[in-house]
Motif scaffolding. Structure first.
Motif, PDB file in Angstrom:
ATOM      1  N   SER A  13      -1.475  83.566  76.158  1.00 24.18           N
ATOM      2  CA  SER A  13      -1.378  83.150  77.552  1.00 24.18           C
ATOM      3  C   SER A  13      -0.621  81.829  77.614  1.00 24.18           C
ATOM      4  N   VAL A  14       0.461  81.821  78.406  1.00 27.08           N
ATOM      5  CA  VAL A  14       1.290  80.625  78.568  1.00 27.08           C
ATOM      6  C   VAL A  14       1.287  80.248  80.045  1.00 27.08           C
ATOM      7  N   PHE A  15       0.738  79.086  80.375  1.00 26.70           N
ATOM      8  CA  PHE A  15       0.656  78.592  81.748  1.00 26.70           C
ATOM      9  C   PHE A  15       1.461  77.299  81.816  1.00 26.70           C
ATOM     10  N   ILE A  16       2.604  77.354  82.545  1.00 25.78           N
ATOM     11  CA  ILE A  16       3.533  76.228  82.603  1.00 25.78           C
ATOM     12  C   ILE A  16       3.464  75.591  83.983  1.00 25.78           C
ATOM     13  N   ILE A  17       3.225  74.292  84.005  1.00 24.92           N
ATOM     14  CA  ILE A  17       3.195  73.515  85.244  1.00 24.92           C
ATOM     15  C   ILE A  17       4.461  72.676  85.285  1.00 24.92           C
ATOM     16  N   LYS A  18       5.296  72.899  86.317  1.00 21.20           N
ATOM     17  CA  LYS A  18       6.521  72.131  86.488  1.00 21.20           C
ATOM     18  C   LYS A  18       6.392  71.235  87.712  1.00 21.20           C
ATOM     19  N   LEU A  19       6.748  69.987  87.552  1.00 21.58           N
ATOM     20  CA  LEU A  19       6.629  68.996  88.619  1.00 21.58           C
ATOM     21  C   LEU A  19       8.010  68.428  88.914  1.00 21.58           C
ATOM     22  N   ALA A  20       8.448  68.572  90.194  1.00 24.00           N
ATOM     23  CA  ALA A  20       9.741  68.050  90.636  1.00 24.00           C
ATOM     24  C   ALA A  20       9.502  66.838  91.518  1.00 24.00           C
ATOM     25  N   GLN A  21      10.179  65.739  91.222  1.00 25.24           N
ATOM     26  CA  GLN A  21      10.039  64.501  91.978  1.00 25.24           C
ATOM     27  C   GLN A  21      11.409  64.063  92.455  1.00 25.24           C
ATOM     28  N   ALA A  22      11.490  63.661  93.739  1.00 25.79           N
ATOM     29  CA  ALA A  22      12.753  63.214  94.317  1.00 25.79           C
ATOM     30  C   ALA A  22      12.463  62.069  95.286  1.00 25.79           C
ATOM     31  N   PRO A  23      13.375  61.107  95.429  1.00 28.55           N
ATOM     32  CA  PRO A  23      13.146  59.985  96.352  1.00 28.55           C
ATOM     33  C   PRO A  23      13.390  60.394  97.803  1.00 28.55           C
ATOM     34  N   LEU A  24      12.899  59.580  98.732  1.00 26.20           N
ATOM     35  CA  LEU A  24      13.116  59.794 100.158  1.00 26.20           C
ATOM     36  C   LEU A  24      14.393  59.090 100.597  1.00 26.20           C
ATOM     37  N   ASP A  25      14.856  59.458 101.775  1.00 24.43           N
ATOM     38  CA  ASP A  25      16.049  58.813 102.312  1.00 24.43           C
ATOM     39  C   ASP A  25      15.719  57.407 102.801  1.00 24.43           C
ATOM     40  N   ALA A  26      16.704  56.742 103.418  1.00 29.96           N
ATOM     41  CA  ALA A  26      16.520  55.349 103.834  1.00 29.96           C
ATOM     42  C   ALA A  26      15.430  55.201 104.878  1.00 29.96           C
ATOM     43  N   ASP A  27      15.236  56.230 105.746  1.00 32.94           N
ATOM     44  CA  ASP A  27      14.193  56.153 106.778  1.00 32.94           C
ATOM     45  C   ASP A  27      12.819  56.523 106.256  1.00 32.94           C
ATOM     46  N   GLY A  28      12.753  57.097 105.068  1.00 33.63           N
ATOM     47  CA  GLY A  28      11.469  57.505 104.521  1.00 33.63           C
ATOM     48  C   GLY A  28      10.898  58.745 105.155  1.00 33.63           C
TER      49      GLY A  28
END
Length: 764
Positions: free
Chosen positions: A273-288
């Protein structure tokens, strides 16, 4: 399975520090015995050491020796250690690295029935490592989660960023799709096919257009993305937003995992059994407010949780048919994992460069990047202390001990762009509430009067209402006309703007064409100049090499010239010395011969006056041929021939009395270095005292010359040292051929001679 679909995080090789390596973290967990009366073969010595001993009646060696073996780990968890403590020590650091943008691999290893699945998933009242990892992740990123489908998945292990509008349309489209349902009791066909394949299965896959009773599981193959990361082609990845949703997806896959009842375990896992957790992180624009629409700013990380199927011996499980094939496939993949670890250890310990056989198994091929330095690797060795598993547990301990010696390169830290402080929430908190455009539009209309009719004869209310509505209608028409005029003016302005933009574009295109033409010409000129530079550089290189060769030849010739000049100087000096010596010798010899040739007189024992009486020559002349012992044969064609001659080495009175002519052969060294032979002739007279006298009448000279003008050598030239070169080029004739004959009047011994010669000079 992943929290968000993204490319497998691939750090360039330069992001790893080859000088900093960490060993694979290996932990040991001992499960409790099923029954208290069972015999135990494994004991926990301390927090890092366990001891394994053979059970009673088991002979380790033929002589019956009883042997106990201890194995050390990074940490040992006994039978009473709770799941939370195991999670805090082993899995929590990997989750923290995941949030910081780093990768991690955690897998459980052991024999069948050793507690691997319990360690990974736990029980309903006591969760294992996997649910605790999910809970920690969502507790950490909860306030910072992006809306669903902001990250768009693709089929090549990649991810794109979508705007809020595109994500909203994607959510509406997904909600409109029908939810597939799996009919109960119709899974035997693909479950039976599952026993005949070793490829990856997609436990989340659905088959809406294929009869479930005849449906095999989807076979998956591995591919390599553009960053050289391995991924399962077409594997279903689900985006989740909470711990419950993620765990629900996990159990949906667990229900399709193959388990079977064997002699060693009632619910034995028949696949990995292979359980892969992928986490994507990206910044917000200038206004947030929104995620920054820049794919390059995305930080991707993944955590792989692997529950390996248990290794087992078929003679103990009594497996047959499909179960036997399953056991063979499981043992084969675990054997490949062991081989890869052995090769990695050998390469690191002995400096070899053997190829690691990752491709022999899809399990090792999928996780090869972790062992190449893409993240931390940790393994939990689960053991069952019962005596029946002694041999299998011993092999597991040896594999764990070998795995701890493998080191993995430590990836360097990199700055994170995601999980920025909550600018979105802060902006919403301080943003004032403004009325919408519709509200402003309706507020501009005149208010409607009261519409209550309290009296049947009331005509005012309806009249006022009609008047207000007419006013509103007129205002609406006026606004419509104004809006139409504004639209027309705006269209005109847009047309003018479009024409202006078109003219500007044409102008810009013309300028760009001119610039491109200029650039093309400059590029052509640059290419020509580069070619010319290369040609000149090549010529310069050739000239430099030629100059170097000439310089070397010049140095060699100068050295040779100096050597020959020194040699010529030595030869000239030797020649001058030899000439001076020869001139002295010639002068001395000439003086002697002048004295000797003045007269040669033989006298008897009693003094008497010389009587010169010439013998009669009627009977023929006889000669005394006087050749000194130092005479050197010249080997010339012309040789002196003396008829009726008496040849003597030393002239005697008896020989002179018998002859009337005398010939002396004398050799000397001429001025040109050649041997010169002089034949000195004279007449023999009888003196009054009874002696013999010789009067020299003439001298014949024999001389040999070389037509090339070179001096004759006495012996073939040898490559003598430089210091003896001058001595070997001249013939020391004077030491061999210089002979003088001297007679003394009145001598009782008759004529005599003396040999004058310089001693030969010895070589040092």
């Amino acid at each position: 399975l992943s929290l968000s679909r993204a490319r497998t995080p691939r750090r360039p090789r330069k992001a790893t520090n080859p000088t900093q390596k960490d060993p694979v973290g290996v932990y040991c967990r001992v499960r409790p015995l099923s029954r208290a009366e069972q015999e135990c073969c494994i004991e926990v010595i301390n927090g890092t050491t366990v001891q394994i001993h053979p059970p009673e009646g088991y002979r380790v060696f033929r002589n019956g020796e009883y042997r106990e073996t201890q194995y050390s780990f990074k940490e040992v968890f006994g039978t009473l250690v709770p799941q939370k403590e195991l999670f805090d020590v082993v899995a929590k650091p990997l989750v923290e690295d995941l949030i910081r943008g780093k990768n991690g691999l955690l897998f459980t290893y052991g024999v069948t029935g050793s507690g691997k699945t319990h360690t990974m998933t736990g029980s309903p009242g006591d969760g294992g490592l996997l649910p605790r990892c999910l809970a920690m992740i969502f507790n950490s990123i909860g306030p910072f989660q992006a809306k669903r489908f902001v990250f768009k998945l693709d089929d090549k292990n990649g991810v794109d960023v979508q705007s809020e509008v595109e994500a909203l349309l994607e959510r509406q489209r997904r909600e409109a799709l029908p939810t597939p349902k799996t009919p109960a009791g119709k899974e035997s066909a693909w479950q039976e096919a599952a026993q005949r394949t070793r490829l990856y299965w997609d436990l989340f896959g659905f088959f809406p257009s294929f009869p479930l009773s005849q449906r095999p599981p989807q076979s998956k193959i591995l591919r390599e993305d553009q960053n050289h990361n391995m991924y399962v082609t077409g594997c279903t990845e689900v985006e989740v937003k909470s711990t419950e949703e993620a765990f629900e997806v996990f159990w949906r896959g667990q229900k399709k995992r193959r388990i079977a009842n064997t002699q060693l375990n009632r619910e034995s896992s028949r696949s990995h059994s292979v359980f892969i957790i992928k986490l994507a992180q990206a910044p917000l624009d200038a206004d947030g407010d929104n995620v920054l629409q820049d794919k390059e700013q995305i930080t991707l990380s993944q955590l792989s949780l692997v529950d390996l199927a248990g290794s087992e011996r078929t003679n103990r499980t009594k497996a047959e048919g499909n179960r036997l094939r399953e056991a063979g496939n499981i043992n084969q993949s675990l054997m490949t994992l062991r081989t890869c670890i052995e090769v990695l250890r050998e390469n690191q310990l002995y400096g070899t460069n053997k190829m690691v056989p990752y491709r022999d198994s899809k399990l090792t091929h999928l996780f090869k990047n972790y062992f190449d330095g893409e993240g931390k690797v940790r393994m939990i060795v689960c053991v069952n202390p019962k005596a029946e598993d002694y041999e299998e547990s011993l092999q597991v301990m040896r594999f764990a001990e070998m795995t701890q010696e493998v080191e993995v390169a430590r990836p360097l830290d990199r700055p994170l762009c995601g999980l920025t402080p909550g600018r979105r929430l802060r902006n919403q908190a301080f943003r004032p509430e403004e009325p919408s455009a519709a509200e402003l539009f309706f507020q501009s209309f005149p208010p409607l009067p009261s519409c209550e009719l309290l009296d049947i004869n009331d005509d005012q209310t309806l009249s006022k209402l009609i008047e207000a509505l007419e006013q509103r209608h007129k205002m609406r028409q006026m606004l419509t006309e104004e809006f139409a005029k504004s639209v027309l003016a705006f269209k005109t302005m847009l047309q003018e703007f479009d024409s202006s933009v078109a003219s500007k574009e044409n102008y810009i295109q013309g300028k760009l064409a001119e610039k491109e033409k200029t650039i093309t010409g400059q590029k052509t000129e640059l290419e020509r100049l580069e070619k010319k530079i290369k040609t000149l550089e090549y010529k310069i290189e050739i000239l430099e090499k030629t100059a170097t060769i000439y310089e070397e030849d010049k140095r060699n010739l100068q050295q040779e010239l100096e050597s020959k000049s020194q040699k010529l100087q030595r030869q000239a000096s030797d020649k001058r010395r030899l000439e001076a010596r020869l001139q002295g010798m010639v002068a001395e010899t000439s003086l002697k011969w002048e004295k000797e040739c003045a007269g040669w007189v033989f006298q008897p024992h009693t003094p008497a006056a010389p009587l010169r009486a010439r013998r009669s020559r009627s009977a023929g002349e006889r000669w005394v041929d006087h050749r000194p012992p130092s005479h050197v044969p010249t080997e010339t064609l012309l040789q002196p021939r003396v008829p009726r001659a008496i040849t003597v080495d030393v002239p005697s009175e008896r020989a002179l009395a018998r002859c009337d002519r005398y010939l002396l052969t004398h050799q000397e060294l001429a001025s040109d270095g050649e041997i010169q032979t002089k034949l000195i002739k004279g007449d023999v007279f009888k003196t009054r005292g009874g002696g013999q006298a010789v009067q020299f009448t003439d001298i014949e000279t024999l001389k040999q010359e070389s037509p090339t003008g070179r001096k004759r050598r006495s012996s073939p030239p040898d490559p003598d040292p430089a210091g003896d070169a001058a001595d070997s080029e001249w013939t020391d004739v004077e030491t061999r051929c210089s002979v003088a004959v001297e007679m003394r009047a009145g001598s009782a011994l008759g004529p005599g001679f003396q040999h004058h010669a310089q001693p030969k000079r010895r070589k040092p």
